[in-house]
Design a protein around this motif. Structure first.
Motif, PDB file in Angstrom:
ATOM      1  N   PRO A  76       0.811  -1.223   0.000  1.00 20.83           N
ATOM      2  CA  PRO A  76       0.000   0.000   0.000  1.00 20.83           C
ATOM      3  C   PRO A  76       0.850   1.281   0.000  1.00 20.83           C
ATOM      4  CG  PRO A  76      -0.871  -1.567   1.599  1.00 20.83           C
ATOM      5  CD  PRO A  76       0.467  -2.101   1.142  1.00 20.83           C
ATOM      6  N   GLU A  77       1.952   1.296   0.755  1.00 23.95           N
ATOM      7  CA  GLU A  77       2.825   2.474   0.791  1.00 23.95           C
ATOM      8  C   GLU A  77       3.474   2.713  -0.564  1.00 23.95           C
ATOM      9  OE1 GLU A  77       5.521   2.961   4.255  1.00 23.95           O
ATOM     10  OE2 GLU A  77       4.621   1.042   4.853  1.00 23.95           O
ATOM     11  N   MET A  78       3.974   1.645  -1.173  1.00 20.92           N
ATOM     12  CA  MET A  78       4.601   1.773  -2.482  1.00 20.92           C
ATOM     13  C   MET A  78       3.575   2.267  -3.485  1.00 20.92           C
ATOM     14  SD  MET A  78       4.732   0.338  -5.685  1.00 20.92           S
ATOM     15  CE  MET A  78       3.933  -1.241  -5.404  1.00 20.92           C
ATOM     16  N   ASN A  79       2.366   1.692  -3.464  1.00 22.72           N
ATOM     17  CA  ASN A  79       1.321   2.105  -4.398  1.00 22.72           C
ATOM     18  C   ASN A  79       0.960   3.572  -4.243  1.00 22.72           C
ATOM     19  OD1 ASN A  79       0.673   0.056  -6.206  1.00 22.72           O
ATOM     20  ND2 ASN A  79      -0.700  -0.955  -4.770  1.00 22.72           N
ATOM     21  N   ALA A  80       0.922   4.078  -3.025  1.00 18.17           N
ATOM     22  CA  ALA A  80       0.590   5.488  -2.808  1.00 18.17           C
ATOM     23  C   ALA A  80       1.639   6.391  -3.468  1.00 18.17           C
ATOM     24  CB  ALA A  80       0.481   5.788  -1.313  1.00 18.17           C
ATOM     25  N   ALA A  81       2.918   6.056  -3.298  1.00 16.53           N
ATOM     26  CA  ALA A  81       3.989   6.847  -3.930  1.00 16.53           C
ATOM     27  C   ALA A  81       3.919   6.706  -5.445  1.00 16.53           C
ATOM     28  CB  ALA A  81       5.351   6.412  -3.402  1.00 16.53           C
ATOM     29  N   TRP A  82       3.708   5.489  -5.917  1.00 15.81           N
ATOM     30  CA  TRP A  82       3.602   5.228  -7.363  1.00 15.81           C
ATOM     31  C   TRP A  82       2.430   6.013  -7.962  1.00 15.81           C
ATOM     32  CZ3 TRP A  82       6.279   2.619 -11.123  1.00 15.81           C
ATOM     33  CH2 TRP A  82       5.602   2.354 -12.304  1.00 15.81           C
ATOM     34  N   ASP A  83       1.258   5.931  -7.323  1.00 13.77           N
ATOM     35  CA  ASP A  83       0.058   6.589  -7.844  1.00 13.77           C
ATOM     36  C   ASP A  83       0.226   8.105  -7.925  1.00 13.77           C
ATOM     37  OD1 ASP A  83      -1.126   4.106  -8.074  1.00 13.77           O
ATOM     38  OD2 ASP A  83      -2.374   4.332  -6.271  1.00 13.77           O
ATOM     39  N   ALA A  84       0.958   8.688  -6.993  1.00 14.54           N
ATOM     40  CA  ALA A  84       1.208  10.132  -7.023  1.00 14.54           C
ATOM     41  C   ALA A  84       2.158  10.516  -8.160  1.00 14.54           C
ATOM     42  CB  ALA A  84       1.790  10.588  -5.684  1.00 14.54           C
ATOM     43  N   TRP A  85       2.952   9.578  -8.631  1.00 14.90           N
ATOM     44  CA  TRP A  85       3.988   9.847  -9.636  1.00 14.90           C
ATOM     45  C   TRP A  85       3.606   9.428 -11.047  1.00 14.90           C
ATOM     46  CZ3 TRP A  85       6.791   6.066 -12.411  1.00 14.90           C
ATOM     47  CH2 TRP A  85       7.912   6.537 -13.108  1.00 14.90           C
ATOM     48  N   VAL A  86       2.978   8.297 -11.223  1.00 12.75           N
ATOM     49  CA  VAL A  86       2.759   7.713 -12.548  1.00 12.75           C
ATOM     50  C   VAL A  86       1.893   8.630 -13.422  1.00 12.75           C
ATOM     51  CG1 VAL A  86       0.661   6.362 -12.028  1.00 12.75           C
ATOM     52  CG2 VAL A  86       2.320   5.510 -13.704  1.00 12.75           C
ATOM     53  N   SER A  87       2.148   8.593 -14.722  1.00 16.74           N
ATOM     54  CA  SER A  87       1.356   9.360 -15.675  1.00 16.74           C
ATOM     55  C   SER A  87      -0.060   8.801 -15.708  1.00 16.74           C
ATOM     56  CB  SER A  87       1.989   9.281 -17.068  1.00 16.74           C
ATOM     57  OG  SER A  87       1.140   9.885 -18.016  1.00 16.74           O
ATOM     58  N   LYS A  88      -1.019   9.604 -15.302  1.00 19.07           N
ATOM     59  CA  LYS A  88      -2.415   9.146 -15.238  1.00 19.07           C
ATOM     60  C   LYS A  88      -2.958   8.777 -16.622  1.00 19.07           C
ATOM     61  CE  LYS A  88      -2.492  10.108 -10.852  1.00 19.07           C
ATOM     62  NZ  LYS A  88      -1.160   9.788 -10.420  1.00 19.07           N
ATOM     63  N   ASP A  89      -2.483   9.477 -17.658  1.00 16.02           N
ATOM     64  CA  ASP A  89      -2.961   9.225 -19.017  1.00 16.02           C
ATOM     65  C   ASP A  89      -2.181   8.125 -19.729  1.00 16.02           C
ATOM     66  OD1 ASP A  89      -4.890  11.241 -18.787  1.00 16.02           O
ATOM     67  OD2 ASP A  89      -3.476  12.775 -19.465  1.00 16.02           O
ATOM     68  N   ASN A  90      -1.047   7.715 -19.148  1.00 19.92           N
ATOM     69  CA  ASN A  90      -0.178   6.740 -19.805  1.00 19.92           C
ATOM     70  C   ASN A  90       0.357   5.702 -18.826  1.00 19.92           C
ATOM     71  OD1 ASN A  90       0.040   8.188 -22.485  1.00 19.92           O
ATOM     72  ND2 ASN A  90       0.703   9.775 -21.077  1.00 19.92           N
ATOM     73  N   PRO A  91      -0.500   5.012 -18.083  1.00 18.36           N
ATOM     74  CA  PRO A  91       0.021   4.031 -17.123  1.00 18.36           C
ATOM     75  C   PRO A  91       0.647   2.842 -17.864  1.00 18.36           C
ATOM     76  CG  PRO A  91      -2.365   3.849 -17.261  1.00 18.36           C
ATOM     77  CD  PRO A  91      -1.969   5.043 -18.084  1.00 18.36           C
ATOM     78  N   PRO A  92       1.811   2.398 -17.399  1.00 15.95           N
ATOM     79  CA  PRO A  92       2.487   1.276 -18.063  1.00 15.95           C
ATOM     80  C   PRO A  92       1.927  -0.071 -17.602  1.00 15.95           C
ATOM     81  CG  PRO A  92       3.764   1.983 -16.194  1.00 15.95           C
ATOM     82  CD  PRO A  92       2.596   2.938 -16.298  1.00 15.95           C
ATOM     83  N   GLY A  93       2.364  -1.124 -18.275  1.00 19.14           N
ATOM     84  CA  GLY A  93       2.161  -2.449 -17.723  1.00 19.14           C
ATOM     85  C   GLY A  93       2.997  -2.532 -16.453  1.00 19.14           C
ATOM     86  N   ARG A  94       2.571  -3.350 -15.501  1.00 21.85           N
ATOM     87  CA  ARG A  94       3.314  -3.404 -14.244  1.00 21.85           C
ATOM     88  C   ARG A  94       3.111  -4.742 -13.568  1.00 21.85           C
ATOM     89  NH1 ARG A  94       2.099   0.129  -8.824  1.00 21.85           N
ATOM     90  NH2 ARG A  94       1.430  -1.880  -8.038  1.00 21.85           N
ATOM     91  N   ALA A  95       4.168  -5.206 -12.915  1.00 22.63           N
ATOM     92  CA  ALA A  95       4.093  -6.385 -12.063  1.00 22.63           C
ATOM     93  C   ALA A  95       4.773  -6.030 -10.752  1.00 22.63           C
ATOM     94  CB  ALA A  95       4.795  -7.565 -12.718  1.00 22.63           C
ATOM     95  N   THR A  96       4.252  -6.554  -9.662  1.00 22.83           N
ATOM     96  CA  THR A  96       4.857  -6.346  -8.351  1.00 22.83           C
ATOM     97  C   THR A  96       4.997  -7.702  -7.685  1.00 22.83           C
ATOM     98  OG1 THR A  96       3.750  -4.203  -8.175  1.00 22.83           O
ATOM     99  CG2 THR A  96       4.666  -5.130  -6.149  1.00 22.83           C
ATOM    100  N   VAL A  97       6.208  -7.967  -7.195  1.00 22.01           N
ATOM    101  CA  VAL A  97       6.479  -9.246  -6.548  1.00 22.01           C
ATOM    102  C   VAL A  97       7.267  -9.026  -5.261  1.00 22.01           C
ATOM    103  CG1 VAL A  97       6.462 -10.532  -8.707  1.00 22.01           C
ATOM    104  CG2 VAL A  97       8.594  -9.610  -7.858  1.00 22.01           C
ATOM    105  N   GLU A  98       7.167  -9.989  -4.362  1.00 24.79           N
ATOM    106  CA  GLU A  98       7.985  -9.980  -3.159  1.00 24.79           C
ATOM    107  C   GLU A  98       9.260 -10.764  -3.455  1.00 24.79           C
ATOM    108  OE1 GLU A  98       6.329 -10.487   0.978  1.00 24.79           O
ATOM    109  OE2 GLU A  98       7.397 -12.390   0.750  1.00 24.79           O
TER     110      GLU A  98
END
Length: 119
Positions: A76-98
């Motif tokens: 959730p913390e990473m997503n909050a930082a990512w969401d504030a930064w990522v281009s809203k009109d151009n979101p990339p493909g993404r994978a998140t793993v531990e």
């Protein structure tokens, strides 16, 4: 075909551009002392901005991002930082793993592949 290397080191380059594609090495926070997932993610995103700009690209041109977290509890913390930064009109493909990262001080690592800006 030209291959450009950005910030090359003994073991790897921080970014490599080939044709119209930019490949970033896994980016980790430069300053990990006393930092959490949010601060490390913000640092890494700044590094990504800088490297992409040097290679003639930007976050709007990211094709794919792979995010490694030392612990999925930080998602959730990473997503909050990512969401504030990522281009809203151009979101990339993404994978998140531990994953176990290179050292216990690293909580986040991000790998990016991007297209170069149209010249």
């Amino acid at each position: 075909m030209t291959i450009e290397r950005f910030e090359p080191g003994k073991r790897m380059s921080q970014a490599v551009a080939h044709s119209d594609t930019v490949y970033l090495a896994g980016q980790v926070a430069a300053d990990t002392v006393g930092t959490g997932v949010t601060a490390q993610t913000q640092q890494i995103l700044g590094q990504i901005d800088r490297l992409l700009a040097a290679a003639g690209s930007s976050k709007e041109h990211i094709l794919m991002a792979t995010i490694y977290l030392a612990d999925m509890d930080g998602f959730p913390e990473m997503n909050a930082a990512w969401d504030a930064w990522v281009s809203k009109d151009n979101p990339p493909g993404r994978a998140t793993v531990e994953a176990r990262l290179a050292g216990p001080e690293y909580l986040v690592e991000i790998v990016v592949v991007a297209a170069r800006n149209a010249l």
